[in-house]
Design a protein around this motif. Structure first.
Motif, PDB file in Angstrom:
ATOM      1  N   LYS A 125      35.731  16.352   9.062  1.00 32.35           N
ATOM      2  CA  LYS A 125      36.223  16.367   7.676  1.00 32.35           C
ATOM      3  C   LYS A 125      35.256  17.083   6.740  1.00 32.35           C
ATOM      4  O   LYS A 125      35.685  17.807   5.842  1.00 32.35           O
ATOM      5  N   THR A 182      33.217  19.573   7.523  1.00 31.41           N
ATOM      6  CA  THR A 182      33.332  21.015   7.785  1.00 31.41           C
ATOM      7  C   THR A 182      34.569  21.578   7.092  1.00 31.41           C
ATOM      8  O   THR A 182      34.508  22.599   6.393  1.00 31.41           O
ATOM      9  N   GLN A 183      35.695  20.901   7.255  1.00 34.02           N
ATOM     10  CA  GLN A 183      36.938  21.388   6.643  1.00 34.02           C
ATOM     11  C   GLN A 183      36.865  21.312   5.119  1.00 34.02           C
ATOM     12  O   GLN A 183      37.299  22.231   4.422  1.00 34.02           O
ATOM     13  N   ILE A 214      37.508  24.502   2.741  1.00 34.04           N
ATOM     14  CA  ILE A 214      38.620  24.482   1.776  1.00 34.04           C
ATOM     15  C   ILE A 214      38.089  24.560   0.336  1.00 34.04           C
ATOM     16  O   ILE A 214      38.698  25.174  -0.529  1.00 34.04           O
ATOM     17  N   ILE A 264      42.091  13.466   9.103  1.00 31.17           N
ATOM     18  CA  ILE A 264      41.773  14.128  10.368  1.00 31.17           C
ATOM     19  C   ILE A 264      41.506  13.054  11.416  1.00 31.17           C
ATOM     20  O   ILE A 264      40.545  12.292  11.298  1.00 31.17           O
ATOM     21  N   ILE A 266      38.007  24.367  15.002  1.00 27.95           N
ATOM     22  CA  ILE A 266      37.776  24.385  13.552  1.00 27.95           C
ATOM     23  C   ILE A 266      38.759  25.329  12.830  1.00 27.95           C
ATOM     24  O   ILE A 266      39.412  24.938  11.859  1.00 27.95           O
ATOM     25  N   ILE A 318      42.350  24.041  12.703  1.00 23.39           N
ATOM     26  CA  ILE A 318      42.527  22.955  11.712  1.00 23.39           C
ATOM     27  C   ILE A 318      42.605  23.564  10.304  1.00 23.39           C
ATOM     28  O   ILE A 318      43.476  23.221   9.510  1.00 23.39           O
ATOM     29  N   THR A 319      41.697  24.519  10.038  1.00 23.41           N
ATOM     30  CA  THR A 319      41.697  25.167   8.721  1.00 23.41           C
ATOM     31  C   THR A 319      43.056  25.829   8.450  1.00 23.41           C
ATOM     32  O   THR A 319      43.614  25.683   7.366  1.00 23.41           O
ATOM     33  N   ILE A 335      45.649  23.319   7.494  1.00 18.96           N
ATOM     34  CA  ILE A 335      45.444  22.809   6.132  1.00 18.96           C
ATOM     35  C   ILE A 335      45.873  23.854   5.091  1.00 18.96           C
ATOM     36  O   ILE A 335      46.575  23.545   4.130  1.00 18.96           O
TER      37      ILE A 335
END
Ligand code: AMP
Length: 190
Positions: free
Chosen positions: A14, A16-17, A21, A113, A176, A179-180, A183
């Motif tokens: 979380k 990292t994201q 973001i 996440i 990673i 996931i980005t 989002i």
């Protein structure tokens, strides 16, 4: 407006994201873990207490966290924000709800996440050797995870019920970048 909360167990990615973001949307990344770690560097009486609690894997008091977050939000509430690591207890949830209501601020997106404990354990150990974080030691991982289950998961479950239309489950076992992308797609759609 982009007012966002990230949830997830320790090691789910979380942080990292949230960082990626926040750069993408150009809004501040309010990571309570990072703020607390920077307070530890001040080496005063509070720093000593924080270091003891955080390196044991336990949660820091609601009083300290509520005060940190309200001053951060006060400074950053105009242009949107990402909350990473807060709220983590029912008291913090209530405090945030009251604060946002009083300030007429809505939350726009909540990303949860999720990831299995087995994968988490491996990731945290890897991060431990890379970042040399006191609280990433093997013996602390289980405490951090059980704090997550007994306190934070209750908070994210509560948001899932109360904010179902803006609550998004994200598979934390993906890469990673994947996931980005997920989002960003959600952010664009709305
Ligand atoms: P994190 O970087 O989010 O994993 O946070 C690292 C540590 O900081 C946690 O294990 C807690 O000891 C402390 N911490 C961060 N955020 C909070 C919070 N909202 N409430 C209580 N403790 C927190």
């Amino acid at each position: 407006m982009n007012n966002i909360i990230f949830f997830g167990p320790p090691g789910a990615g979380k942080g990292t994201q949230a960082k990626i973001i926040s750069e993408f949307l150009k809004i501040p990344h309010l990571s309570t873990g990072e703020i607390l770690r920077s307070k530890i560097l001040e080496k005063d009486k509070l720093a000593k207490k924080l270091n003891e609690i955080m390196s044991s894997g336990k949660l820091v008091s609601d009083e300290i966290l509520n005060s940190i977050v309200s001053s951060q939000l006060e400074a950053n509430k105009k242009n949107g924000f990402i909350l990473d690591g807060y709220p983590r207890s029912s008291n913090q949830l209530e405090f945030l709800r009251n604060y946002l209501q009083k300030s007429s601020i809505n939350i726009d997106f909540i990303f949860n996440i999720s990831i299995e404990f087995g994968i988490l354990r491996e990731r945290i150990l890897k991060r431990s050797s890379e970042e040399n974080r006191e609280d990433d030691k093997l013996e602390v991982i289980e405490t951090r995870y059980s704090e997550y289950i007994s306190s934070t998961k209750i908070v994210s479950d509560s948001y899932k019920n109360s904010h179902n239309d803006i609550f998004y489950e994200i598979d934390g076992s993906l890469k990673i970048g994947e996931i980005t992308d997920k989002i960003k797609k959600i952010l664009k759609k709305s």
